[in-house]
Design a protein around this motif. Structure first.
Motif, PDB file in Angstrom:
ATOM      1  N   PRO A 178       0.808  -1.230   0.000  1.00 36.09           N
ATOM      2  CA  PRO A 178       0.000   0.000   0.000  1.00 36.09           C
ATOM      3  C   PRO A 178       0.837   1.274   0.000  1.00 36.09           C
ATOM      4  CG  PRO A 178      -0.906  -1.595   1.546  1.00 36.09           C
ATOM      5  CD  PRO A 178       0.406  -2.150   1.092  1.00 36.09           C
ATOM      6  N   PHE A 182       0.594   3.938  -3.105  1.00 31.94           N
ATOM      7  CA  PHE A 182       0.175   5.338  -3.016  1.00 31.94           C
ATOM      8  C   PHE A 182       1.309   6.277  -3.393  1.00 31.94           C
ATOM      9  CE2 PHE A 182      -3.292   3.662  -0.299  1.00 31.94           C
ATOM     10  CZ  PHE A 182      -4.347   4.251  -0.975  1.00 31.94           C
ATOM     11  N   GLY A 265      -2.602  -3.598  -7.687  1.00 33.37           N
ATOM     12  CA  GLY A 265      -2.825  -3.157  -6.323  1.00 33.37           C
ATOM     13  C   GLY A 265      -3.843  -4.015  -5.590  1.00 33.37           C
ATOM     14  N   THR A 270      -6.148  -0.220  -0.684  1.00 34.63           N
ATOM     15  CA  THR A 270      -5.770   0.955  -1.470  1.00 34.63           C
ATOM     16  C   THR A 270      -6.962   1.748  -2.004  1.00 34.63           C
ATOM     17  OG1 THR A 270      -5.615  -0.421  -3.467  1.00 34.63           O
ATOM     18  CG2 THR A 270      -3.594  -0.090  -2.192  1.00 34.63           C
TER      19      THR A 270
END
Length: 318
Positions: A178, A182, A265, A270
């Motif tokens: 994560p 990001f 992801g 997320t």
């Protein structure tokens, strides 16, 4: 001895009549000119908003799409949303991500705007053209390029790191964690938002009188002092505009997060608010619950916009 006659008291002044707001053609003309745009805006924005409010107070699932009546549930969808731990986790994640993106966008955008002021005509044209191309690129097309850059097997980043460090980075996934997910998402979003911020601030900086900056320099102010004490106050209103707009854009980001999740992801760790609403509605079929989340999200956006409106009105009254 003659008596002195006191002067008579002046009669009370006649009351001044209040100005009546008579509807005249001059006052009616602007509204008539705005009427077509307002009508289109009401149709395009008003109906979806009313439909969203209606769905948020009904139990609307996939069965209702087939004609089953939707039972009225009142505020149950809102209560379920506000008591859901995942909603608060996604909201907190979205706000932290938004703050990081806004801070990076404003900082880099300011540096680029200052750079544009110092560059020559040719280099300014080259840099401006490059930023315009980045700004004009559709988000989905841009995500295809960025997805290739961070690809696990054939990515440019992994290839460059392998060449520079001597370690084998091929096969490393930048989206499985994560934090790195990001980081990549923030890089993509900031890259796409910098041109607007840079051009807007550059336009504001060029309107500052040169005599003011020259006087500050003669008084011994350094470049940092001139920027903080002279340039920023002059464009403070512009900063408010770009910050508020960046907050709104980054809080409702969808395409970049959704595409990166599809590349690699983990959705549960997320998702941001925009993706979460899509998951609840289109993916899981909980349209009533998704509408309730969207209403809460809209209230948050209106609260952010209200600050901008108040700041704008306050500036106009000065």
């Amino acid at each position: 001895m003659s008596s002195t006659t006191l002067p008579a008291a002046p009669p009370d002044a006649a009351p001044v009549p209040r100005a009546t707001r008579v509807i005249t053609p001059a006052r009616l003309l602007p509204w008539l000119m705005l009427a077509p745009s307002l009508a289109v805006l009401v149709v395009i924005t008003g109906y979806p908003l009313v439909r969203m409010l209606w769905l948020s107070v009904h139990e609307y699932e996939r069965a209702q799409l087939l004609g089953v009546p939707a039972p009225f549930v009142g505020l149950d969808n809102y209560v379920a949303t506000l008591t859901d731990e995942r909603f608060w986790a996604v909201t907190a994640r979205s706000f932290v991500f938004m703050l990081v993106c806004v801070a990076a966008t404003i900082t880099v955008g300011t540096l680029v705007a200052l750079l544009l002021m110092r560059l020559g005509r040719v280099m300014r044209l080259v840099l401006s053209t490059g930023m315009l191309l980045a700004w004009a690129m559709p988000p989905l097309a841009a995500m295809l390029v960025w997805g290739w850059i961070f690809d696990t097997q054939y990515g440019v980043v992994n290839h460059v790191l392998t060449s520079l460090t001597g370690d084998d980075w091929m096969g490393h996934s930048w989206l499985i964690s994560p934090l790195s997910f990001f980081a990549v998402a923030a890089l993509v979003i900031v890259w796409g938002a910098i041109p607007f911020v840079a051009f807007t601030l550059y336009a504001g900086f060029t309107q500052i009188p040169g005599e003011v900056l020259e006087a500050a320099q003669l008084d011994g102010a350094s470049a940092r002092q001139r920027f903080v004490g002279v340039q920023v106050p002059y464009v403070r209103t512009i900063y408010v505009v770009v910050i508020v707009l960046s907050m709104i854009w980054d809080l409702k980001v969808f395409t970049q997060i959704f595409v990166l999740q599809g590349i690699g992801g983990v959705k549960a760790q997320t998702s941001t608010l925009g993706v979460y609403i899509y998951e609840m509605g289109m993916a899981q079929g909980h349209y009533g619950a998704a509408s309730a989340i969207a209403v809460i999200f809209t209230i948050i956006m209106l609260a952010i916009s209200a600050y901008y409106v108040r700041a704008t009105i306050r500036e106009e009254q000065l």
